[in-house]
Design a protein around this motif. Structure first.
Motif, PDB file in Angstrom:
ATOM      1  N   HIS A 179      17.661  24.374 -19.258  1.00 35.14           N
ATOM      2  CA  HIS A 179      16.396  24.709 -18.339  1.00 35.14           C
ATOM      3  C   HIS A 179      17.017  25.374 -17.029  1.00 35.14           C
TER       4      HIS A 179
ATOM      5  N   PRO B  38      15.284  25.783 -13.673  1.00 31.81           N
ATOM      6  CA  PRO B  38      14.070  25.396 -13.017  1.00 31.81           C
ATOM      7  C   PRO B  38      13.647  26.199 -11.960  1.00 31.81           C
ATOM      8  N   SER B  39      14.859  26.902 -11.405  1.00 31.21           N
ATOM      9  CA  SER B  39      14.760  27.815 -10.204  1.00 31.21           C
ATOM     10  C   SER B  39      14.636  29.341 -10.731  1.00 31.21           C
TER      11      SER B  39
ATOM     12  N   ILE C  83      10.873  33.610 -10.530  1.00 33.32           N
ATOM     13  CA  ILE C  83       9.675  33.917 -11.146  1.00 33.32           C
ATOM     14  C   ILE C  83       8.775  34.131  -9.946  1.00 33.32           C
ATOM     15  N   GLU C  84       7.905  34.891  -9.544  1.00 32.54           N
ATOM     16  CA  GLU C  84       6.994  34.873  -8.419  1.00 32.54           C
ATOM     17  C   GLU C  84       5.754  34.005  -8.529  1.00 32.54           C
ATOM     18  N   HIS C  85       5.703  33.070  -9.421  1.00 32.22           N
ATOM     19  CA  HIS C  85       4.495  32.355  -9.564  1.00 32.22           C
ATOM     20  C   HIS C  85       4.798  30.888  -9.711  1.00 32.22           C
ATOM     21  N   GLU C  86       4.199  30.032  -9.486  1.00 30.64           N
ATOM     22  CA  GLU C  86       4.389  28.587  -9.562  1.00 30.64           C
ATOM     23  C   GLU C  86       4.646  28.270 -11.079  1.00 30.64           C
ATOM     24  N   PHE C  87       5.559  27.563 -11.224  1.00 28.80           N
ATOM     25  CA  PHE C  87       5.778  27.239 -12.721  1.00 28.80           C
ATOM     26  C   PHE C  87       6.634  25.830 -12.734  1.00 28.80           C
ATOM     27  N   ALA C  88       6.689  25.053 -13.793  1.00 26.03           N
ATOM     28  CA  ALA C  88       7.214  23.797 -13.907  1.00 26.03           C
ATOM     29  C   ALA C  88       8.910  24.034 -14.437  1.00 26.03           C
ATOM     30  N   ASP C  89       8.946  24.858 -15.211  1.00 31.50           N
ATOM     31  CA  ASP C  89      10.297  25.051 -15.941  1.00 31.50           C
ATOM     32  C   ASP C  89      10.415  26.364 -16.702  1.00 31.50           C
ATOM     33  N   VAL C  90      11.642  26.647 -16.974  1.00 23.87           N
ATOM     34  CA  VAL C  90      11.908  27.703 -18.012  1.00 23.87           C
ATOM     35  C   VAL C  90      13.181  27.570 -18.716  1.00 23.87           C
TER      36      VAL C  90
END
Length: 123
Positions: A98, A100-101, A104-111
């Motif tokens: 994961h 998590p930071s 990405i310039e948009h709000e997101f929960a996880d990559v």
């Protein structure tokens, strides 16, 4: 049928990424490892020598995350899966990294990237 040992939420700071600031500043990576193995010998003996010592495995996984940087978390996941498969009793692993930071310039929960690997002849 395979049994499982799960190590979830293991967090370590690494310097992975394609951008210079990721390499320079670093960020936290979260690791989930699901190990597939036969836990019956350990259950019968009650001896840690008959299973995977997850504390020692966690140390090895953290060493990879904090070690040599890579561009992609796909590569990091592959390295971490290899560490798990190096354990003699592990037949297969599902390994998730994961980020998590992630930048990405948009709000997101996880990559996250998940790889599933097995030892030859045991997949």
């Amino acid at each position: 049928m395979r049994d499982r040992i799960e190590l979830r939420g293991l967090t370590a700071r690494g310097h992975h990424g394609v951008f210079d600031f990721e390499r320079r500043e670093g960020q936290d990576f979260v690791i989930d490892a699901v190990l597939h193995l036969d836990t019956a010998p350990a259950a019968a003996s009650d001896d840690v020598g008959d299973t995977v010592h997850y504390g020692l495995l966690a140390d090895k996984l953290v060493a990879v995350v904090t070690g040599e940087p890579v561009n992609l978390i796909e590569k990091l996941a592959e390295r971490l899966a290899g560490v798990c498969l190096a354990e003699p009793l592990v037949e297969g692993v599902e390994l998730t990294v994961h980020k998590p930071s992630a930048p990405i310039e948009h709000e997101f929960a996880d990559v996250a990237v998940t790889v599933t690997r097995g030892k030859r002849g045991q997949q």
